[in-house]
Design a protein around this motif. Sequence first.
Motif, mmCIF file in Angstrom:
data_model
loop_
_atom_site.group_PDB
_atom_site.id
_atom_site.type_symbol
_atom_site.label_atom_id
_atom_site.label_comp_id
_atom_site.label_asym_id
_atom_site.label_seq_id
_atom_site.Cartn_x
_atom_site.Cartn_y
_atom_site.Cartn_z
ATOM 1 N N GLY A 62 47.091 7.519 76.625
ATOM 2 C CA GLY A 62 47.329 8.416 77.752
ATOM 3 C C GLY A 62 48.805 8.679 77.975
ATOM 4 N N ILE A 63 49.635 7.658 77.798
ATOM 5 C CA ILE A 63 51.080 7.840 77.940
ATOM 6 C C ILE A 63 51.595 8.787 76.863
ATOM 7 N N ALA A 64 51.128 8.602 75.632
ATOM 8 C CA ALA A 64 51.548 9.506 74.553
ATOM 9 C C ALA A 64 51.164 10.948 74.877
ATOM 10 N N ASP A 65 49.966 11.143 75.392
ATOM 11 C CA ASP A 65 49.529 12.489 75.763
ATOM 12 C C ASP A 65 50.446 13.078 76.838
ATOM 13 N N ILE A 66 50.767 12.269 77.849
ATOM 14 C CA ILE A 66 51.606 12.752 78.949
ATOM 15 C C ILE A 66 53.008 13.089 78.459
ATOM 16 N N PHE A 67 53.538 12.303 77.534
ATOM 17 C CA PHE A 67 54.848 12.621 76.971
ATOM 18 C C PHE A 67 54.881 14.049 76.450
ATOM 19 N N VAL A 68 53.812 14.443 75.793
ATOM 20 C CA VAL A 68 53.761 15.785 75.209
ATOM 21 C C VAL A 68 53.467 16.827 76.286
ATOM 22 N N GLU A 69 52.445 16.545 77.108
ATOM 23 C CA GLU A 69 51.978 17.548 78.068
ATOM 24 C C GLU A 69 52.978 17.821 79.179
ATOM 25 N N GLY A 71 56.319 17.432 79.020
ATOM 26 C CA GLY A 71 57.645 17.798 78.544
ATOM 27 C C GLY A 71 58.598 16.634 78.348
ATOM 28 N N LEU A 72 58.124 15.408 78.483
ATOM 29 C CA LEU A 72 59.023 14.262 78.312
ATOM 30 C C LEU A 72 59.448 14.100 76.853
ATOM 31 N N LYS A 73 58.540 14.395 75.946
ATOM 32 C CA LYS A 73 58.916 14.357 74.525
ATOM 33 C C LYS A 73 60.036 15.348 74.256
ATOM 34 N N ASP A 74 59.910 16.558 74.762
ATOM 35 C CA ASP A 74 60.943 17.566 74.542
ATOM 36 C C ASP A 74 62.253 17.190 75.235
ATOM 37 N N ALA A 75 62.155 16.391 76.299
ATOM 38 C CA ALA A 75 63.362 15.944 76.998
ATOM 39 C C ALA A 75 64.066 14.816 76.262
ATOM 40 N N GLY A 76 63.415 14.240 75.236
ATOM 41 C CA GLY A 76 64.067 13.216 74.428
ATOM 42 C C GLY A 76 63.363 11.886 74.356
ATOM 43 N N TYR A 77 62.305 11.688 75.140
ATOM 44 C CA TYR A 77 61.589 10.412 75.091
ATOM 45 C C TYR A 77 60.769 10.341 73.801
ATOM 46 N N GLN A 78 60.927 9.227 73.062
ATOM 47 C CA GLN A 78 60.307 9.113 71.743
ATOM 48 C C GLN A 78 59.340 7.945 71.614
ATOM 49 N N TYR A 79 59.745 6.779 72.083
ATOM 50 C CA TYR A 79 59.046 5.544 71.758
ATOM 51 C C TYR A 79 57.969 5.215 72.792
ATOM 52 N N VAL A 80 56.766 4.915 72.317
ATOM 53 C CA VAL A 80 55.692 4.391 73.154
ATOM 54 C C VAL A 80 55.482 2.945 72.713
ATOM 55 N N ASN A 81 55.905 2.006 73.562
ATOM 56 C CA ASN A 81 56.013 0.610 73.155
ATOM 57 C C ASN A 81 55.034 -0.286 73.893
ATOM 58 N N ASP A 282 53.547 3.602 85.199
ATOM 59 C CA ASP A 282 52.333 4.183 84.624
ATOM 60 C C ASP A 282 52.320 5.671 84.953
ATOM 61 N N LEU A 283 52.644 6.490 83.987
ATOM 62 C CA LEU A 283 52.803 7.921 84.213
ATOM 63 C C LEU A 283 51.501 8.614 84.597
ATOM 64 N N ARG A 284 50.390 7.931 84.468
ATOM 65 C CA ARG A 284 49.110 8.510 84.897
ATOM 66 C C ARG A 284 48.967 8.484 86.418
ATOM 67 N N LYS A 285 49.862 7.741 87.106
ATOM 68 C CA LYS A 285 49.690 7.509 88.540
ATOM 69 C C LYS A 285 50.889 7.941 89.375
#
Length: 664
Positions: A62-69, A71-81, A282-285
């Motif tokens: 879910g965190i990986a999905d949110i990174f993409v949906e 815009g966090l991935k585009d902002a530079g966030y890469q690692y899901v740890n 938790d970015l889902r909340k």
Amino acid sequence: MTAAAATSVLLAVGIGAAPPGTAVTAEAVIPGDGLALTPPMGFNNWNSTHCRAEFNEAMVKGIADIFVERGLKDAGYQYVNLDDCWALPQRGPDGNLVPDLVRFPNGIKAVADYVHSKGLKFGIYTSAGTKTCNDNGFPGALGFEQKDADLFASYGVDYLKYDNCNNQGVDAKLRYTTMRDALRRTGRPIVYSLCEWGENKPWEWGKDVGHLWRTTGDISDSWNSMLGIAKTNWALADYAGPGHWNDPDMLEVGNGGMTDTEYRSHFNLWAIMAAPLLIGSDLRKVTPETFEILGNREVIAVDQDPLGVQGKPIRSANGVHVFVKPLKNGDKAVLLFNETEKTERVTTTATEIGLPQATGYKVRDLWAYTDRHTAGTIATTLPPHGSAMFRVNADRGWAKYPPAVDTGAALQTVYPGASPLVEPGQNATVTTTATNNGRVPAVTVKSALSGPAGWEVLPESPSDKIMLRPGESLSTKWTVKVPADAKPGTYVLAVRTTYRPDADTRFDFEVRVPPPAPAANAYVSDMAWLSSTNGWGPVERDTSNGESGERDGNPITINGTTYAKGIGAHAPSNVEFYVGGRCTSLTADVGVDDEEGNDGSVGFEVWANGAKVADSGVMTNAMPAKPITANITGAMVVRLVVNDGGDGITSDHGDWAGLRVTCS
């Protein structure tokens, strides 16, 4: 692995590719490998989940999905740890770590593959000891470094957080170097995070071992914890640079223990310090405001600037700080930071931040997203715990930007530095100020103060001016009439100054309608508080401090005596409450809670209307509870302070046992 194979791995994950014609060997993977040339950005679950059941495959995906949906991935966030608790308590028959299939029913590689399918990178956790840091003691990597490194590489791991628990006294540099060498031999490029807590000064040797190293103990979701960690980290600026970063631990933004103002300061501090930006909520909340903070690309650009200089304070006095971070294009990033409990106007100059002499300068506000010009002064008014970040440069085209006008406001309080309290049915006095820092006049200047619905705001002096010359201020006094039925809580008063050409500046500040003062004798643990901060976890009511969530403490016990009522704190701690001039005395038995064994030393202080009225001196676990009495006659506000006893933070559980006020 051959040089060609190592090169293909680097190219396959899109990082660390060598310049054309350069041979890449397995030995070149860590360090000096082209990894982490800017501070790593991503997510780690620990701050929001610890080892609870909600840490599982669904969350991570879910965190990986949110990174993409979002815009966090585009902002530079890469690692899901992943952090601790991903494995079973025992290794398998082959000696390998075994994933917990309740949490991760498809195994770890399937999760890594999912993260990679989103164009992101995957990280994992273990400890440089026989067991990890969780109380359940999952297997650590001490003595299994190569086996675990090979397993991680087979999963497709891109980032390893290597903790420090149960290390059996083995030399720190040896433990961390052994894992470094094991990671090298896998041939896979893996960012290597030394979670050594700063115990053995890893900043002095970590550059040749890993890509980042913890400079402090664990952060918690509180203002005091964040601030203390930031102060430790900002003193180490000279050790950081591309590929080797000081790590003040993960972000707490969005976890709920601080205000949005405090979270913005947290994010600004980490960015100016070129710290890794690992989201811990938790970015889902989380709230929309959390996404706004975490997604501020202009602040992120300061953190990620390729020059790789860690910013540091050039001036600090009385809780007010001016930070500067040189940027690759010649700009200076400037952070103005107010750690105090009162509103402060904070200033610096182009000369002080190291810019060359010029007629005018461009100032970009990274939160208001506005461009202004200044004759040299960079200034802003900051609320308690507030901050502002700017990019500044000498700009020949400065005149095309409006002059920088900073706006502020101050409430007349009971005593200097007091909380901004307003009482129902009463009038409050507010003074607003607008100052022109530009090279040219600001024209048709008008200040306006507005309050919540039902609050009446009246100017008592002129609120506009035809022309505000460079360096000149417009001050206006206002009467704010608070409705008689105003409920206890926090309210926002907003100041807006408009001026030509088509520019404005705004300052929002909070005032507080306090809860009713006690009408009779009362235990403080039964009262509503104005505020509370704590070194670890929340301040607890009628239990000791459990260091994590609410109500996780034990019965308050000091030197063998147990108390049913009181407050359980952890230094540094502050609790503030309203008594409205109705109370005459405060009493308690104070001491270090027995749960800390022989550790811990603290001091207890009572402050009334900004003056200290009682001080316990240093208390240790070996001492019985000490009675403390404070005269609070006529006080509007009382503050309880627990300090560290002067020897640093070491299991400093301070109890205010039987704490009560005498009132009428």
